[in-house]
Design a protein around this motif. Structure first.
Motif: not given
Length: 97
Positions: A2, A4-5, A49, A51, A73, A76, A88-90
């Motif tokens: 998991n 996401f970028q 989204i 974040a 980066s 989720m 979205f967790h940064i």
């Protein structure tokens, strides 16, 4: 996996707040726009989204400029345990030159 970028701008940002454990957190709305190729056809991709940033990264996000192009980066996860919506967790971000 998991991970996401993507490149996005900060469209909105809430004020920094603290959890009961004293961890700083910031919630923001990120906007992305790009051209992607799918099945040999170019298409415009746009999304917004929600974040979430916690700990040291929240301070950096709080200081970042609204509208600045950044490469994010992270991962989720559900908004909370009972939710079906995702956030979205940064984990990290850097400026795009």
């Amino acid at each position: 996996m998991n991970h996401f970028q993507f490149v996005a701008t900060i469209a909105e940002r809430d004020v920094i707040r603290y959890t009961p454990a004293g961890i700083p957190v910031v919630t923001a709305k990120l906007q992305h726009q790009s051209e992607q190729t799918e099945a040999g056809i170019k298409r415009l991709v746009e999304f917004e989204i929600t974040a979430f940033a916690a700990g040291e990264i929240s301070g950096r996000l709080n200081r970042a400029g609204l509208g600045e192009m950044l490469k994010f980066s992270g991962f989720m996860a559900r908004r909370n345990r009972n939710s079906k919506s995702i956030v979205f967790h940064i984990v990290d971000f850097e400026s795009v030159v």
